[in-house]
Design an enzyme around this catalytic site. Structure first.
Site, PDB file in Angstrom:
ATOM      1  N   ASN A   3      50.398 -36.566  44.977  1.00  0.00           N
ATOM      2  CA  ASN A   3      51.394 -36.878  45.950  1.00  0.00           C
ATOM      3  C   ASN A   3      52.605 -37.185  45.318  1.00  0.00           C
ATOM      4  O   ASN A   3      53.606 -36.828  45.964  1.00  0.00           O
ATOM      5  CB  ASN A   3      50.736 -38.123  46.587  1.00  0.00           C
ATOM      6  N   ASP A   4      52.713 -38.207  44.335  1.00  0.00           N
ATOM      7  CA  ASP A   4      54.113 -38.586  43.878  1.00  0.00           C
ATOM      8  C   ASP A   4      54.513 -37.413  42.865  1.00  0.00           C
ATOM      9  O   ASP A   4      55.643 -37.187  42.617  1.00  0.00           O
ATOM     10  CB  ASP A   4      53.873 -39.925  42.842  1.00  0.00           C
ATOM     11  N   ARG A  27      59.052 -37.168  50.755  1.00  0.00           N
ATOM     12  CA  ARG A  27      57.850 -36.792  51.926  1.00  0.00           C
ATOM     13  C   ARG A  27      58.179 -37.404  53.268  1.00  0.00           C
ATOM     14  O   ARG A  27      57.498 -36.807  54.337  1.00  0.00           O
ATOM     15  CB  ARG A  27      56.628 -37.381  51.221  1.00  0.00           C
ATOM     16  N   CYS A  33      43.439 -37.427  41.830  1.00  0.00           N
ATOM     17  CA  CYS A  33      42.939 -38.310  42.931  1.00  0.00           C
ATOM     18  C   CYS A  33      44.173 -38.221  44.131  1.00  0.00           C
ATOM     19  O   CYS A  33      43.933 -38.893  45.168  1.00  0.00           O
ATOM     20  CB  CYS A  33      42.810 -39.826  42.528  1.00  0.00           C
ATOM     21  N   GLU A  73      51.972 -38.927  37.212  1.00  0.00           N
ATOM     22  CA  GLU A  73      52.576 -38.615  38.394  1.00  0.00           C
ATOM     23  C   GLU A  73      54.141 -38.581  38.393  1.00  0.00           C
ATOM     24  O   GLU A  73      54.725 -38.417  39.369  1.00  0.00           O
ATOM     25  CB  GLU A  73      52.207 -39.535  39.406  1.00  0.00           C
ATOM     26  N   HIS A  95      42.951 -48.568  60.366  1.00  0.00           N
ATOM     27  CA  HIS A  95      41.618 -49.421  60.281  1.00  0.00           C
ATOM     28  C   HIS A  95      40.686 -48.683  61.361  1.00  0.00           C
ATOM     29  O   HIS A  95      39.358 -48.819  61.320  1.00  0.00           O
ATOM     30  CB  HIS A  95      41.621 -50.590  60.360  1.00  0.00           C
ATOM     31  N   ARG A 116      42.747 -48.965  40.355  1.00  0.00           N
ATOM     32  CA  ARG A 116      43.957 -49.022  40.136  1.00  0.00           C
ATOM     33  C   ARG A 116      45.083 -50.107  40.351  1.00  0.00           C
ATOM     34  O   ARG A 116      45.063 -51.091  41.410  1.00  0.00           O
ATOM     35  CB  ARG A 116      44.719 -47.848  41.111  1.00  0.00           C
TER      36      ARG A 116
END
Length: 588
Positions: A456-457, A467, A504, A433, A191, A334
């Site tokens: 990514n997945d 990963r 994405c 994915e 953050h 999502r």
């Protein structure tokens, strides 16, 4: 002169004097207590939590209007204070092990750290830093010390160097007095880093030992583009970075100016460039950098910062705020994409040997219908306030999406009977994915309004690569011929059935891959907001037909090395290499 390398957290170049914040580490006192002192120790802990709550609420009330929009981060910390993994666990340890509150709190934090370290999603994994901030605030009250760093004594523009800066500390920063900052802890998705980017302050984080390598008053260079920090630079180095600073400012002005232009190639191919988001606080960055909407709004954080599952009303208000602020741009929400073992809530499930392949994402939602119903109701209610799309993660076949759509329809009927307004024709998307989703993409496309490829997945599952496992993470390769073929297969299947397909995953925002994704015919790319202007710039310099020919050639190659070599050469031959792209091409 000492040149150090760490994580580039917020772009830009700062040159100035060091302001070293020496935050004393709070030592954890460890004491066994008698049974007669257990109640007193629990009370002491509860009073410390209440005191921190009061401090954080006071901070929110004192925020200047121009940064009020960041108050949600502080509100999330207030929720964390009562999180069962922090609050309940500490009380349980005080009672069961008969130890003092400080020791119990530290043990609870270490349990959370061990739990989060196993999560593949870096954003979720790195939320341990937020837990650490909350724990330190409580420990400071228990120890009778003040944990907040004092930034009020800064009288001239400086570079702040500290072991860590919490979002609460960062919100005290006056932009005109802080040229940049460097911390020992932190990550690009923390953050604090998000706030730094929002405030436009160059930052480098994760630079271990930096507080012992510089002194207040020394000259420092912070390169938030490359993640480089130079302590006591010589005159030649300062001159070099002054020039780079001017070049970067000029570059950013040009890029931001062009970020409002459509992402259209020279031969007329139009692609939408959108943003990935986790926090309401990122909306200003998303808008400023020319996003055409939100291609992925992650919803996991609310589920991990509460003592129990968030209520429908809490979710609705959070989603409504995002949708309203970005209207008329589309916002793609999502549904929950996490395993039940990571929920900071009352969902109790059996421990899994391999959570990444277990009860997570859409599987978890279909297993825990009450959890799923609350989220769907909240999303549907928010759809009445703007352009909202619904995205389901980790769908592996038709039977799952049929079950999901049936459940969604029943939730719609509930809301209609109750008189709640919502968009019954809400667009439904599927995350592609897992390999079976690729192989049955033609079937799934008949059940959806759009696809979103989560690289990514998809790469992880297709190449059987963990990963977060250092021993095999080097094998994680977006340019593997098999990965490229799966992306192309998905796009072709979607288009044959008349639906759009986006991406994405991290791959969407990297410069080298943009020509390939254009050549494959994707309709939408969604990425970190900071990557949007340069992505648009690359698109506007591209010829889609030429990119398509490149893809045809790459799909015939046999190794990732050959693909990468050809892709890099294509990029260097056809595009002006800017400051933010050079490093990536060098790494490639």
């Amino acid at each position: 002169m000492d040149t150090l390398k760490a994580i580039a957290a917020s772009p830009g170049i700062a040159i100035g004097k060091v302001f070293l914040l020496d935050a004393k580490k709070i030592k954890t006192v460890k004491k066994k207590i008698g049974s007669e002192d257990v109640t007193k120790e629990v009370t002491r802990f509860k009073e410390a939590v209440r005191s921190v709550e009061d401090q954080l609420r006071k901070l929110i009330s004192e925020l200047p209007d121009e940064i009020k929009e960041h108050s949600n981060i502080i509100k999330s910390y207030i929720l964390m204070l009562r999180d069962k993994m922090v609050y309940d666990k500490t009380i349980e340890l005080i009672k069961s092990r008969r130890i003092n509150a400080e020791w119990a709190l530290e043990l609870a934090k270490e349990e959370i750290r061990a739990l989060f370290s196993t999560v593949a999603d870096s954003y979720i994994r790195e939320r341990i830093e937020d837990i650490g901030f909350v724990v330190n605030k409580i420990k400071s009250i228990l120890a009778g010390t003040e944990a907040r760093l004092d930034l009020s004594s800064i009288e001239e523009p400086v570079i702040v160097v500290a072991r860590s800066l919490s979002p609460a500390d960062t919100l005290h920063i006056r932009k005109e007095k802080v040229l940049g900052f460097v911390t020992e802890l932190g990550s690009r998705t923390s953050h604090t880093a998000i706030l730094a980017r929002s405030l436009g302050i160059p930052a480098v984080v994760g630079l271990e030992g930096v507080t012992s390598k510089c002194l207040s008053g020394e000259t420092m260079i912070v390169d938030g583009l490359k993640g480089i920090v130079v302590v006591e630079p010589d005159d030649d180095t300062i001159s070099t970075y002054r020039l780079r600073q001017e070049q970067y400012l000029s570059y950013r002005l040009e890029v931001i100016h062009n970020s409002r232009l459509p992402a259209e190639t020279v031969d007329g191919y139009r692609i939408k460039v959108m943003a990935n988001m986790e926090l309401v606080e990122e909306i200003p960055i998303v808008v400023q950098h020319g996003a055409e909407g939100v291609g992925l709004f992650r919803t996991e954080f609310l589920y991990m910062t509460s003592n129990s599952l968030p209520t429908e009303e809490q979710l609705f208000l959070a989603y409504k705020e995002v949708v309203e602020k970005l209207n008329p741009y589309p916002v793609t929400i999502r549904t929950l994409d996490i395993g039940g073992d990571k929920l900071a809530s009352d969902v109790c499930l059996e421990e899994e040997i391999n959570p990444a392949l277990g009860l997570r994402a859409i599987r978890l939602c279909l297993h825990e219908k009450g959890l799923f119903r609350a989220q769907l109701r909240a999303i549907l209610r928010a759809s009445a306030y703007g352009n909202l799309r619904l995205l389901f993660p980790m769908v592996s076949g038709k039977s799952e999406i049929i079950e999901v759509k049936g459940f969604l329809s029943s939730v719609m009927d509930e809301l209609e009977n109750e008189g709640h307004p919502f968009n019954r024709n809400i667009k439904i998307g599927l995350m592609i994915e897992v390999p079976t989703a690729v192989l049955t993409a033609d079937i799934l496309a008949r059940e959806a309004d759009f696809f979103s490829i989560g690289t990514n997945d998809l790469i992880q599952y297709s190449l059987a690569i963990d990963r977060v496992n250092d021993a095999v993470s080097h094998l994680y390769e977006p340019l593997h011929p098999g990965v490229l073929r799966m992306i192309k297969m998905t796009v072709d299947s979607a288009h044959r059935e008349g639906i759009e397909v986006g991406m994405c995953g991290e791959m969407a925002g990297e410069p080298l891959y943009v020509p390939l994704l254009l050549g494959m015919g994707l309709d939408e790319l969604s990425m970190n907001a900071l990557a949007i202007p340069k992505t648009k710039k690359i698109v506007r310099q591209s010829n889609q037909e030429e990119c398509s020919r490149l893809v045809s050639e790459l799909l015939g190659l046999e190794s990732a090395y050959q693909v990468k070599e050809k892709a890099v050469q294509f990029f260097k031959d056809r595009y002006a290499i800017d400051m933010e792209t050079t490093d990536f091409l060098e790494l490639a």
